[in-house]
Enzyme design. Structure first.
Site, short mmCIF file in Angstrom:
data_model
loop_
_atom_site.label_atom_id
_atom_site.label_comp_id
_atom_site.label_asym_id
_atom_site.label_seq_id
_atom_site.Cartn_x
_atom_site.Cartn_y
_atom_site.Cartn_z
N PHE A 116 34.40 7.69 41.48
CA PHE A 116 33.06 8.27 41.34
C PHE A 116 33.12 9.72 41.79
O PHE A 116 33.58 10.03 42.89
CB PHE A 116 32.03 7.50 42.17
CG PHE A 116 30.64 8.08 42.04
CD1 PHE A 116 29.96 8.00 40.83
CD2 PHE A 116 30.03 8.74 43.09
CE1 PHE A 116 28.69 8.56 40.68
CE2 PHE A 116 28.76 9.30 42.96
CZ PHE A 116 28.10 9.20 41.74
N GLY A 221 17.72 -11.66 41.71
CA GLY A 221 18.38 -11.92 40.43
C GLY A 221 17.56 -12.87 39.58
O GLY A 221 16.34 -12.70 39.45
N ASP A 253 16.90 -1.25 38.61
CA ASP A 253 16.18 -0.02 38.27
C ASP A 253 15.06 -0.31 37.28
O ASP A 253 13.96 0.24 37.38
CB ASP A 253 17.15 1.01 37.66
CG ASP A 253 18.21 1.47 38.66
OD1 ASP A 253 17.96 1.39 39.87
OD2 ASP A 253 19.29 1.90 38.20
N1 LIG Z 1 19.47 -13.52 34.59
C1 LIG Z 1 18.30 -12.89 34.63
N2 LIG Z 1 17.32 -13.24 33.76
C2 LIG Z 1 16.13 -12.60 33.78
N3 LIG Z 1 15.83 -11.62 34.63
C3 LIG Z 1 16.76 -11.23 35.52
C4 LIG Z 1 18.05 -11.85 35.57
N4 LIG Z 1 18.76 -11.22 36.55
C5 LIG Z 1 17.95 -10.28 37.08
N5 LIG Z 1 16.74 -10.29 36.47
C6 LIG Z 1 15.58 -9.44 36.77
O1 LIG Z 1 15.99 -8.24 37.38
C7 LIG Z 1 15.43 -8.11 38.69
C8 LIG Z 1 16.42 -7.43 39.59
O2 LIG Z 1 17.57 -8.24 39.66
P1 LIG Z 1 18.60 -8.21 40.88
O3 LIG Z 1 17.97 -8.82 42.08
O4 LIG Z 1 19.86 -8.82 40.38
O5 LIG Z 1 18.73 -6.64 41.11
P2 LIG Z 1 19.97 -5.78 41.64
O6 LIG Z 1 20.91 -6.66 42.40
O7 LIG Z 1 19.38 -4.63 42.36
O8 LIG Z 1 20.64 -5.31 40.30
P3 LIG Z 1 21.46 -3.98 39.96
O9 LIG Z 1 21.64 -3.25 41.27
O10 LIG Z 1 22.72 -4.49 39.38
O11 LIG Z 1 20.63 -3.25 39.00
C9 LIG Z 1 15.07 -9.51 39.09
O12 LIG Z 1 14.00 -9.50 40.02
C10 LIG Z 1 14.66 -10.13 37.76
O13 LIG Z 1 13.33 -9.82 37.44
#
Ligand SMILES: Nc1ncnc2c1ncn2[C@@H]1O[C@H](COP(=O)(O)OP(=O)(O)OP(=O)(O)O)[C@@H](O)[C@H]1O
Ligand SMILES: [Mg+2]
Length: 321
Positions: A116, A221, A253
């Site tokens: 990065f 997630g 995001d």
């Molecule tokens: N398999 C899924 N199907 C539908 N919605 C999902 C799924 N995975 C994540 N989401 C949506 O995305 C939101 C954020 O997901 P997550 O908690 O994985 O965020 P994160 O770990 O910050 O992700 P990243 O940093 O990779 O963008 C969840 O609250 C949900 O609404």
């Protein structure tokens, strides 16, 4: 409501190598490494947390102000963002550094070699939130740590509401820096792992955190979102079902983009989180954080499918204007 999104603006260059890195590494020569791999595929993806959040808001018809730093090489990227409703007037263009770039090569065993380069992003701390004019909310998303700390402090000093979104930067930040980013935030965003990191690094209890921020949103997630406020019952929001699971990069995001836009429309927390979840679902279904598309009518149809007609009726006036 005028929302500024401060965060990184970067591109990802993702190479595929069909062999195995391990076959080329000579243990006896580790002090003398010189390796080159012939890639069979290259995917270039627009990303960066600030750009991803602003893009999602632009897709919903909000007109977010993107705050971040790029190099002179980012002209096409900025045009892309403008074409999707993002105001890039306050993006700082470095005179000499290239834009932030993540380069990653993945081999057939899914082993990865990544680099990065923050580049121009390290100049984001030069941007003064005070120069943006009237702002109702500043999102402080992952960026140069100096910029994140400056923007949070500047919001507190000026009495401007801000959303703390330290996300992946939490791994590199000490407890006192986390405190400086979170204290006084109107919203605190994190996923479940990052939420545990916040407690671990600061020593704060759940009550401590709720005493320091207005509303805490924790994403789990596929298990949805938990919204917590001091002295109030938790609100749990389900994800909007995905038609296919393609690539989760950028879901967090996208959730923030939808939630913040809908909050700006004046919708209550649960409804706003559902809007966020549906934008995130569009990201899960496509490769890359900014490669999804929808029309207002199409978005509304899926909202009805996921959350029912009554909930959708509250969202409709803001989508179909
Ligand atoms: N398999 C899924 N199907 C539908 N919605 C999902 C799924 N995975 C994540 N989401 C949506 O995305 C939101 C954020 O997901 P997550 O908690 O994985 O965020 P994160 O770990 O910050 O992700 P990243 O940093 O990779 O963008 C969840 O609250 C949900 O609404
Ligand atoms: Mg995340």
């Amino acid at each position: 409501m005028r929302i500024a999104v401060a965060g990184s603006i970067a591109t990802d260059h993702l190479f595929t190598f069909e062999g195995r890195f391990a076959d080329s590494l000579l243990v006896a020569q580790l002090s003398n490494v010189s390796l080159s791999f012939l890639a069979s595929d290259l995917q270039v993806r627009r990303g960066g947390t600030g750009a991803n959040i602003a893009f999602g808001m632009g897709m919903l018809g909000a007109r977010p102000l993107l705050v971040g730093a790029v190099g002179k090489d980012a002209a096409d990227y900025l045009t892309w963002l403008q074409e999707h409703g993002v105001d890039t007037t306050h993006v700082h263009v470095s005179p000499d550094k290239a834009s932030a770039r993540f380069t990653c090569t993945t081999d057939q065993d899914h082993a990865q070699l990544a680099t990065f380069y923050p580049g121009a992003m390290s100049e984001a701390a030069h941007i003064d939130i005070g120069s943006l004019g009237e702002i109702d909310l500043v999102v402080v998303a992952p960026d140069d740590p100096g910029a994140m700390l400056r923007h949070s402090a500047s919001c507190r000093e000026r009495g401007v509401a801000f959303a703390a979104d330290p996300s992946q930067q939490l791994s590199f930040l000490a407890g006192d820096a986390i405190q400086a980013l979170v204290e006084g935030a109107t919203y605190l965003f994190s996923n479940a792992y990052e939420s545990a990191l916040i407690h671990d690094k600061t020593g704060w209890s759940v009550d401590d955190v709720l005493g320091l921020v207005g509303t805490r949103l924790t994403t789990h997630g596929p298990d949805g979102i938990v919204i917590s406020r001091k002295g109030e019952d938790e609100i749990r929001v389900d994800v909007a079902p995905a038609r296919r699971l393609t690539d989760p990069t950028g879901v967090g995001d996208a959730f923030r983009a939808g939630f913040l836009t809908a909050t700006g429309w004046g919708l209550p927390l649960e409804r706003a989180a559902q809007v966020g979840a549906l934008v995130a679902t569009h990201v899960v279904e496509t490769v890359g954080p900014q490669d999804y598309t929808f029309t207002p009518a199409g978005f509304l149809d899926r909202f009805v499918e996921a959350y029912g007609g009554d909930a959708a009726a509250e969202v409709q006036p803001f989508l179909l204007t």
